[in-house]
Design an enzyme around this catalytic site. Structure first.
Site, PDB file in Angstrom:
ATOM      1  N   GLN A 162      46.899  44.785  52.487  1.00 26.04           N
ATOM      2  CA  GLN A 162      48.128  45.162  51.784  1.00 26.04           C
ATOM      3  C   GLN A 162      47.759  46.063  50.608  1.00 26.04           C
ATOM      4  O   GLN A 162      46.801  45.796  49.890  1.00 26.04           O
ATOM      5  CB  GLN A 162      48.870  43.912  51.260  1.00 26.04           C
ATOM      6  CG  GLN A 162      49.369  42.995  52.355  1.00 26.04           C
ATOM      7  CD  GLN A 162      50.646  43.496  53.012  1.00 26.04           C
ATOM      8  OE1 GLN A 162      51.105  44.604  52.736  1.00 26.04           O
ATOM      9  NE2 GLN A 162      51.206  42.695  53.904  1.00 26.04           N
ATOM     10  N   LYS A 165      57.974  33.005  60.099  1.00 24.16           N
ATOM     11  CA  LYS A 165      58.262  34.295  60.750  1.00 24.16           C
ATOM     12  C   LYS A 165      57.510  34.385  62.078  1.00 24.16           C
ATOM     13  O   LYS A 165      56.289  34.197  62.116  1.00 24.16           O
ATOM     14  CB  LYS A 165      57.845  35.464  59.844  1.00 24.16           C
ATOM     15  CG  LYS A 165      58.097  36.823  60.476  1.00 24.16           C
ATOM     16  CD  LYS A 165      57.898  37.953  59.481  1.00 24.16           C
ATOM     17  CE  LYS A 165      56.490  38.474  59.413  1.00 24.16           C
ATOM     18  NZ  LYS A 165      56.082  39.279  60.567  1.00 24.16           N
ATOM     19  N   GLY A 186      51.683  35.612  54.571  1.00 20.60           N
ATOM     20  CA  GLY A 186      50.903  35.118  55.696  1.00 20.60           C
ATOM     21  C   GLY A 186      49.558  34.578  55.253  1.00 20.60           C
ATOM     22  O   GLY A 186      49.416  33.407  54.872  1.00 20.60           O
ATOM     23  N   ARG A 187      48.561  35.465  55.291  1.00 22.83           N
ATOM     24  CA  ARG A 187      47.171  35.041  55.110  1.00 22.83           C
ATOM     25  C   ARG A 187      46.846  34.234  53.856  1.00 22.83           C
ATOM     26  O   ARG A 187      46.007  33.327  53.935  1.00 22.83           O
ATOM     27  CB  ARG A 187      46.252  36.269  55.241  1.00 22.83           C
ATOM     28  CG  ARG A 187      46.175  36.756  56.677  1.00 22.83           C
ATOM     29  CD  ARG A 187      45.685  38.174  56.789  1.00 22.83           C
ATOM     30  NE  ARG A 187      46.657  39.122  56.272  1.00 22.83           N
ATOM     31  CZ  ARG A 187      46.509  40.437  56.275  1.00 22.83           C
ATOM     32  NH1 ARG A 187      45.397  40.970  56.760  1.00 22.83           N
ATOM     33  NH2 ARG A 187      47.460  41.234  55.794  1.00 22.83           N
ATOM     34  N   THR A 210      56.026  50.628  56.555  1.00 21.28           N
ATOM     35  CA  THR A 210      55.073  50.886  55.466  1.00 21.28           C
ATOM     36  C   THR A 210      53.811  51.591  55.947  1.00 21.28           C
ATOM     37  O   THR A 210      53.014  52.050  55.143  1.00 21.28           O
ATOM     38  CB  THR A 210      54.687  49.575  54.752  1.00 21.28           C
ATOM     39  OG1 THR A 210      54.456  48.596  55.746  1.00 21.28           O
ATOM     40  CG2 THR A 210      55.760  49.125  53.798  1.00 21.28           C
ATOM     41  N   THR A 223      72.535  47.858  73.779  1.00 25.20           N
ATOM     42  CA  THR A 223      71.324  47.065  74.038  1.00 25.20           C
ATOM     43  C   THR A 223      70.932  46.243  72.812  1.00 25.20           C
ATOM     44  O   THR A 223      70.591  45.058  72.920  1.00 25.20           O
ATOM     45  CB  THR A 223      70.161  48.014  74.445  1.00 25.20           C
ATOM     46  OG1 THR A 223      70.613  48.821  75.525  1.00 25.20           O
ATOM     47  CG2 THR A 223      68.924  47.244  74.842  1.00 25.20           C
ATOM     48  N   ASP A 233      61.177  38.290  63.933  1.00 28.10           N
ATOM     49  CA  ASP A 233      60.852  39.650  63.472  1.00 28.10           C
ATOM     50  C   ASP A 233      60.521  40.540  64.678  1.00 28.10           C
ATOM     51  O   ASP A 233      59.358  40.861  64.916  1.00 28.10           O
ATOM     52  CB  ASP A 233      59.663  39.537  62.505  1.00 28.10           C
ATOM     53  CG  ASP A 233      59.208  40.870  61.945  1.00 28.10           C
ATOM     54  OD1 ASP A 233      59.997  41.827  61.972  1.00 28.10           O
ATOM     55  OD2 ASP A 233      58.052  40.944  61.474  1.00 28.10           O
ATOM     56  N   LEU A 234      61.557  40.906  65.441  1.00 27.29           N
ATOM     57  CA  LEU A 234      61.330  41.732  66.636  1.00 27.29           C
ATOM     58  C   LEU A 234      61.813  43.168  66.458  1.00 27.29           C
ATOM     59  O   LEU A 234      61.651  43.996  67.352  1.00 27.29           O
ATOM     60  CB  LEU A 234      61.995  41.088  67.863  1.00 27.29           C
ATOM     61  CG  LEU A 234      61.557  39.655  68.208  1.00 27.29           C
ATOM     62  CD1 LEU A 234      62.232  39.176  69.493  1.00 27.29           C
ATOM     63  CD2 LEU A 234      60.039  39.540  68.366  1.00 27.29           C
ATOM     64  N   LYS A 235      62.427  43.468  65.333  1.00 29.54           N
ATOM     65  CA  LYS A 235      62.813  44.844  64.958  1.00 29.54           C
ATOM     66  C   LYS A 235      63.502  45.590  66.098  1.00 29.54           C
ATOM     67  O   LYS A 235      63.012  46.619  66.578  1.00 29.54           O
ATOM     68  CB  LYS A 235      61.582  45.642  64.494  1.00 29.54           C
ATOM     69  CG  LYS A 235      60.847  45.031  63.316  1.00 29.54           C
ATOM     70  CD  LYS A 235      59.667  45.900  62.882  1.00 29.54           C
ATOM     71  CE  LYS A 235      58.886  45.297  61.739  1.00 29.54           C
ATOM     72  NZ  LYS A 235      58.111  44.095  62.109  1.00 29.54           N
ATOM     73  N   PHE A 236      64.677  45.112  66.519  1.00 30.52           N
ATOM     74  CA  PHE A 236      65.392  45.770  67.627  1.00 30.52           C
ATOM     75  C   PHE A 236      65.745  47.212  67.258  1.00 30.52           C
ATOM     76  O   PHE A 236      66.304  47.476  66.190  1.00 30.52           O
ATOM     77  CB  PHE A 236      66.685  45.016  67.953  1.00 30.52           C
ATOM     78  CG  PHE A 236      66.482  43.562  68.306  1.00 30.52           C
ATOM     79  CD1 PHE A 236      65.429  43.156  69.123  1.00 30.52           C
ATOM     80  CD2 PHE A 236      67.353  42.588  67.820  1.00 30.52           C
ATOM     81  CE1 PHE A 236      65.247  41.817  69.453  1.00 30.52           C
ATOM     82  CE2 PHE A 236      67.177  41.255  68.154  1.00 30.52           C
ATOM     83  CZ  PHE A 236      66.133  40.863  68.961  1.00 30.52           C
ATOM     84  N   HIS A 237      65.421  48.131  68.154  1.00 28.72           N
ATOM     85  CA  HIS A 237      65.679  49.552  67.908  1.00 28.72           C
ATOM     86  C   HIS A 237      66.046  50.186  69.238  1.00 28.72           C
ATOM     87  O   HIS A 237      65.176  50.564  70.028  1.00 28.72           O
ATOM     88  CB  HIS A 237      64.415  50.207  67.312  1.00 28.72           C
ATOM     89  CG  HIS A 237      64.630  51.605  66.820  1.00 28.72           C
ATOM     90  ND1 HIS A 237      63.667  52.309  66.148  1.00 28.72           N
ATOM     91  CD2 HIS A 237      65.689  52.418  66.899  1.00 28.72           C
ATOM     92  CE1 HIS A 237      64.135  53.507  65.829  1.00 28.72           C
ATOM     93  NE2 HIS A 237      65.362  53.594  66.284  1.00 28.72           N
ATOM     94  N   ASP A 238      67.354  50.299  69.499  1.00 31.65           N
ATOM     95  CA  ASP A 238      67.787  50.833  70.799  1.00 31.65           C
ATOM     96  C   ASP A 238      69.227  51.305  70.650  1.00 31.65           C
ATOM     97  O   ASP A 238      69.767  51.294  69.545  1.00 31.65           O
ATOM     98  CB  ASP A 238      67.654  49.715  71.870  1.00 31.65           C
ATOM     99  CG  ASP A 238      67.337  50.289  73.237  1.00 31.65           C
ATOM    100  OD1 ASP A 238      68.059  51.222  73.652  1.00 31.65           O
ATOM    101  OD2 ASP A 238      66.392  49.809  73.881  1.00 31.65           O
ATOM    102  N   ILE A 239      69.852  51.670  71.756  1.00 33.90           N
ATOM    103  CA  ILE A 239      71.252  52.106  71.672  1.00 33.90           C
ATOM    104  C   ILE A 239      72.112  50.901  71.251  1.00 33.90           C
ATOM    105  O   ILE A 239      71.693  49.741  71.412  1.00 33.90           O
ATOM    106  CB  ILE A 239      71.748  52.707  73.011  1.00 33.90           C
ATOM    107  CG1 ILE A 239      71.626  51.680  74.145  1.00 33.90           C
ATOM    108  CG2 ILE A 239      71.001  53.986  73.339  1.00 33.90           C
ATOM    109  CD1 ILE A 239      72.300  52.128  75.440  1.00 33.90           C
TER     110      ILE A 239
END
Ligand code: C5P
Length: 242
Positions: free
Chosen positions: A193, A36, A213-214, A122, A72, A63-69
């Site tokens: 977590q 990731k 991850g860790r 979260t 875009t 994992d860039l979490k696109f949030h736009d119109i």
């Protein structure tokens, strides 16, 4: 849904530099096939982390979490698709019109990328959700509602807690992917977590992909840790398939 054990484990590369990424990925070697890449690493390496991983035949969850119109987000998703990432995400908060537009673009381009949505972050508390969204629904009710909207919009799955995976599968169907962080083997520290599950129980509970991850990247022996987690995934699958 037929997913190989090894393909179900995604290792989160929460690093800043390409050198750190090369060190850990080369150290882990063949045990892991998917990594990731988040905002921090993507921006600080100007996208080179993705190219590096692809150059050594690793799969990338971008994992860039696109949030736009819609326009875009759809263009950004098209560029993620053009980079042939295995998986990428948008934010379900962008709404169904945006998610449908992304889904349509992927179909028109015969995309193989798995496009998923993030629901309620979260980091939100119940109180913050109530005031910010002016909502009487609790976090899991909202997350379930957005998971259903994601499914109805034609995207392929959601990021969720392993505690929510079973319910989301019930609502959205077996083939709707659940991608679960918040996974901790008994032997690992929980770090920051809070709502955690072991890999084995997460799989039993309906998680398709585990994002870890860790417990691997900060381990004294990352290969050994990865193998222990893969073994737990195998055990969980055996229980649900028996
Ligand atoms: O090190 P750890 O196993 O906690 O890493 C989990 C990864 O999953 C991190 O990259 C974290 O940002 C991400 N994540 C999460 N919880 C979410 C969404 C993403 O832990 N709800």
């Amino acid at each position: 849904m037929k997913l190989k054990v090894k393909d179900r484990l995604i290792v989160a590369l929460d690093y800043k530099t390409l050198d750190e990424v090369k060190d850990i990925v080369n150290e882990i070697g063949d045990s892991i096939s998917t990594y990731k890449v988040g905002l921090e690493l993507f921006l600080n390496t100007r996208g080179e982390a993705v190219d590096f991983l692809h150059s050594i035949d690793k799969k990338v969850f971008l994992d860039l979490k696109f949030h736009d119109i819609p326009n875009t987000t759809t263009m950004a998703s098209m560029f993620a698709n053009n980079q042939e990432v295995f998986m990428f995400n948008v934010h379900a908060g962008g709404g169904p019109t945006m998610m449908k537009s992304v889904s349509k673009m992927l179909k028109e381009n015969s995309s193989d990328s798995i496009a998923i949505a993030v629901t309620i972050l979260t980091s939100f508390t119940e109180k913050e959700v109530a005031t910010h969204f002016k909502s009487n629904f609790n976090i899991s009710e909202l997350a379930n509602h957005w998971a259903v909207e994601t499914k109805e919009s034609g995207l392929h799955g959601v990021v969720c807690s392993p505690l929510e995976a079973k319910k989301i599968k019930e609502l959205c169907g077996e083939n709707f992917y659940t991608i679960c962080p918040g996974v901790r083997p008994i032997w690992a520290s929980s770090n920051d977590q809070k709502r955690i599950m072991t890999p084995k129980v997460a799989i039993e509970n309906g998680a398709d992909f585990l994002v870890v991850g860790r417990p691997i990247t900060k381990s004294e022996n990352p290969i050994h840790s990865a193998k222990l987690i893969l073994k737990e995934i195998e055990e969980g699958l055996k229980i649900i398939n028996d």
